[in-house]
Design an enzyme around this catalytic site. Structure first.
Site, PDB file in Angstrom:
ATOM      1  N   ASP A  18       0.866  -1.187   0.000  1.00 19.50           N
ATOM      2  CA  ASP A  18       0.000   0.000   0.000  1.00 19.50           C
ATOM      3  C   ASP A  18       0.901   1.236   0.000  1.00 19.50           C
ATOM      4  O   ASP A  18       2.116   1.147   0.204  1.00 19.50           O
ATOM      5  CB  ASP A  18      -0.917   0.001   1.239  1.00 19.50           C
ATOM      6  CG  ASP A  18      -1.910   1.174   1.227  1.00 19.50           C
ATOM      7  OD1 ASP A  18      -2.294   1.639   0.143  1.00 19.50           O
ATOM      8  OD2 ASP A  18      -2.293   1.632   2.321  1.00 19.50           O
TER       9      ASP A  18
ATOM     10  N   TYR B 128      -1.061   8.545  -2.303  1.00 24.46           N
ATOM     11  CA  TYR B 128      -1.176   8.281  -3.736  1.00 24.46           C
ATOM     12  C   TYR B 128      -2.337   9.045  -4.359  1.00 24.46           C
ATOM     13  O   TYR B 128      -2.343   9.308  -5.551  1.00 24.46           O
ATOM     14  CB  TYR B 128      -1.396   6.788  -3.969  1.00 24.46           C
ATOM     15  CG  TYR B 128      -0.148   5.930  -3.980  1.00 24.46           C
ATOM     16  CD1 TYR B 128       1.126   6.477  -3.812  1.00 24.46           C
ATOM     17  CD2 TYR B 128      -0.245   4.554  -4.180  1.00 24.46           C
ATOM     18  CE1 TYR B 128       2.255   5.661  -3.838  1.00 24.46           C
ATOM     19  CE2 TYR B 128       0.869   3.744  -4.219  1.00 24.46           C
ATOM     20  CZ  TYR B 128       2.128   4.292  -4.039  1.00 24.46           C
ATOM     21  OH  TYR B 128       3.235   3.477  -4.077  1.00 24.46           O
TER      22      TYR B 128
ATOM     23  N   CYS C   6      -4.501  -1.324  -2.107  1.00 25.08           N
ATOM     24  CA  CYS C   6      -4.664   0.112  -2.329  1.00 25.08           C
ATOM     25  C   CYS C   6      -5.578   0.299  -3.538  1.00 25.08           C
ATOM     26  O   CYS C   6      -5.217  -0.110  -4.654  1.00 25.08           O
ATOM     27  CB  CYS C   6      -3.300   0.738  -2.583  1.00 25.08           C
ATOM     28  SG  CYS C   6      -3.383   2.491  -3.020  1.00 25.08           S
TER      29      CYS C   6
ATOM     30  N   THR D 146      -6.430   3.155  -4.893  1.00 20.03           N
ATOM     31  CA  THR D 146      -5.920   4.233  -5.741  1.00 20.03           C
ATOM     32  C   THR D 146      -4.932   3.681  -6.763  1.00 20.03           C
ATOM     33  O   THR D 146      -4.924   4.097  -7.926  1.00 20.03           O
ATOM     34  CB  THR D 146      -5.254   5.309  -4.861  1.00 20.03           C
ATOM     35  OG1 THR D 146      -6.140   5.620  -3.781  1.00 20.03           O
ATOM     36  CG2 THR D 146      -4.957   6.562  -5.636  1.00 20.03           C
TER      37      THR D 146
ATOM     38  N   CYS E  47     -11.060   2.916   0.080  1.00 16.51           N
ATOM     39  CA  CYS E  47      -9.652   3.218   0.365  1.00 16.51           C
ATOM     40  C   CYS E  47      -9.349   2.363   1.585  1.00 16.51           C
ATOM     41  O   CYS E  47     -10.101   2.374   2.566  1.00 16.51           O
ATOM     42  CB  CYS E  47      -9.455   4.698   0.678  1.00 16.51           C
ATOM     43  SG  CYS E  47      -7.842   5.073   1.403  1.00 16.51           S
ATOM     44  N   THR E  48      -8.256   1.608   1.508  1.00 16.54           N
ATOM     45  CA  THR E  48      -7.984   0.639   2.573  1.00 16.54           C
ATOM     46  C   THR E  48      -7.659   1.303   3.910  1.00 16.54           C
ATOM     47  O   THR E  48      -7.668   0.646   4.948  1.00 16.54           O
ATOM     48  CB  THR E  48      -6.835  -0.291   2.159  1.00 16.54           C
ATOM     49  OG1 THR E  48      -5.726   0.505   1.713  1.00 16.54           O
ATOM     50  CG2 THR E  48      -7.278  -1.219   1.036  1.00 16.54           C
ATOM     51  N   HIS E  49      -7.382   2.588   3.875  1.00 14.67           N
ATOM     52  CA  HIS E  49      -7.153   3.294   5.145  1.00 14.67           C
ATOM     53  C   HIS E  49      -8.432   3.424   5.980  1.00 14.67           C
ATOM     54  O   HIS E  49      -8.367   3.481   7.214  1.00 14.67           O
ATOM     55  CB  HIS E  49      -6.639   4.709   4.880  1.00 14.67           C
ATOM     56  CG  HIS E  49      -5.183   4.781   4.558  1.00 14.67           C
ATOM     57  ND1 HIS E  49      -4.649   4.311   3.381  1.00 14.67           N
ATOM     58  CD2 HIS E  49      -4.141   5.279   5.273  1.00 14.67           C
ATOM     59  CE1 HIS E  49      -3.340   4.521   3.386  1.00 14.67           C
ATOM     60  NE2 HIS E  49      -3.010   5.104   4.520  1.00 14.67           N
TER      61      HIS E  49
HETATM   62  N1  DGL Z   1      -4.890   3.133   0.895  1.00 12.46           N
HETATM   63  C1  DGL Z   1      -5.025   3.768  -0.390  1.00 12.46           C
HETATM   64  C2  DGL Z   1      -6.279   3.267  -1.115  1.00 12.46           C
HETATM   65  O1  DGL Z   1      -6.800   2.202  -0.817  1.00 12.46           O
HETATM   66  C3  DGL Z   1      -4.992   5.260  -0.541  1.00 12.46           C
HETATM   67  C4  DGL Z   1      -4.309   6.218   0.303  1.00 12.46           C
HETATM   68  C5  DGL Z   1      -3.484   7.216  -0.484  1.00 12.46           C
HETATM   69  O2  DGL Z   1      -4.004   8.237  -0.999  1.00 12.46           O
HETATM   70  O3  DGL Z   1      -2.287   6.943  -0.629  1.00 12.46           O
HETATM   71  O4  DGL Z   1      -6.756   3.924  -2.003  1.00 12.46           O
END
Ligand code: DGL
Length: 289
Positions: A27, A59, A91, A93, A205-207
């Site tokens: 990620d 990202y 991720c 993105t 978004c995995t966050h």
């Molecule tokens: N964890 C990422 C996702 O799933 C994005 C976070 C980022 O912008 O880097 O999209």
């Protein structure tokens, strides 16, 4: 630096018989930890490497060409160093853009994480669903294609959050994060009109699942929050096969690799250890300006 991966578990699948596979979970930062947990639960004996391209985070703000180039160059380094049998791009993105280029470049399977629009469309009763993601993910042709293919009968609200991934990282590091700041990011997901309202929000978004309890608490009304992590772990098992049962539960330790490491504070290291990532190394890869 040479890093020893921990002893592991033999696998049954034809291609990996009697060998412990290495799974690389990738990620931009800490969001992939939500996918890592599920993957480690399902594959407790595998060698697992968690790679965070924190030098490139977030990202969501990168231009598409720059993001493709960045992920390919980081992946070159990681594949050369760890020789994974399978890579999870944890991720959205990156996955919504870079998977074709990764599959063309490397002869290993890549499992992507993309907005769970099909499950959201299947789950909604009101027909109003929201996709909460980075600005990059909501702008992708790939995301529009998923909506056209799977959510034709729904009204889909795309919400591109500029701040929520960073807030999730701050919360994981133990920094104070105001409820108001979170609410400002998720508020546009909640649409009410003509006696009906949004009932499903896909966390694309995995966050964001890092904040799930707060999202539930702050939501203007209850909704189903879809976290793709269990589906990703199932896909990994489909591709690798299941660990051989006679080998027991195996190890639940993994190695973490950061491309920058600037934010590796004491509290973050403690949080990482809670995810089985007590061993942390830096593979410096500054983002070209
Ligand atoms: N964890 C990422 C996702 O799933 C994005 C976070 C980022 O912008 O880097 O999209």
């Amino acid at each position: 630096m040479q890093v020893d991966l921990l002893a592991g578990t033999a696998y049954r699948s034809a291609g990996l018989a009697l060998r412990t596979p290495t799974i690389l979970v990738f990620d931009s930062g800490l969001g992939g930890l939500t996918v890592l947990s599920r993957t480690m639960q399902a594959h407790a004996g595998a060698h697992v490497v968690y790679a965070a391209d924190d030098a490139g985070f977030p990202y969501g703000r990168l231009r598409e060409n720059d993001l493709v180039a960045r992920v390919l160059s980081v992946m070159e380094r990681l594949v050369a160093r760890f020789h994974p049998d399978l890579v999870v791009i944890a991720c959205n993105t990156a996955s919504t853009l870079v998977l074709p280029a990764l599959r063309a470049r490397f002869a290993i399977p890549f499992v992507g994480t993309v907005p769970a629009i099909k499950p959201a469309a299947a789950a909604t009763r009101s027909g109003l669903i929201s996709v909460l993601a980075t600005p990059g993910t909501v702008a992708r042709d790939y995301t529009r294609g998923l909506i056209e293919s799977y959510a034709g009968g729904c009204e889909v609200t795309l919400v591109g959050s500029t701040r929520l991934a960073g807030l999730a990282e701050a919360a994981l590091k133990g920094d104070p994060v105001d409820d108001d700041a979170i609410l400002a990011e998720i508020g546009p997901c909640f649409v009410a009109r003509a006696g009906t309202r949004t009932d499903v929000v896909t966390l694309s978004c995995t966050h964001y699942p890092l904040l799930l309890e707060r999202l539930k608490r702050l939501a203007p009304w209850p909704v189903d929050w879809i976290d793709p992590a269990p589906a990703i772990a199932r896909r990994v098992t489909q591709l690798l096969g299941a660990p051989a049962p006679q080998t027991g539960s195996g190890s639940s330790e993994a190695l973490a690799v950061f491309t920058g490491g600037v934010g590796l504070t004491g509290p973050l290291r403690i949080a990482l250890a809670g995810y089985g990532l007590a061993q942390v190394v830096i593979e410096p890869m500054p983002l070209a300006s």
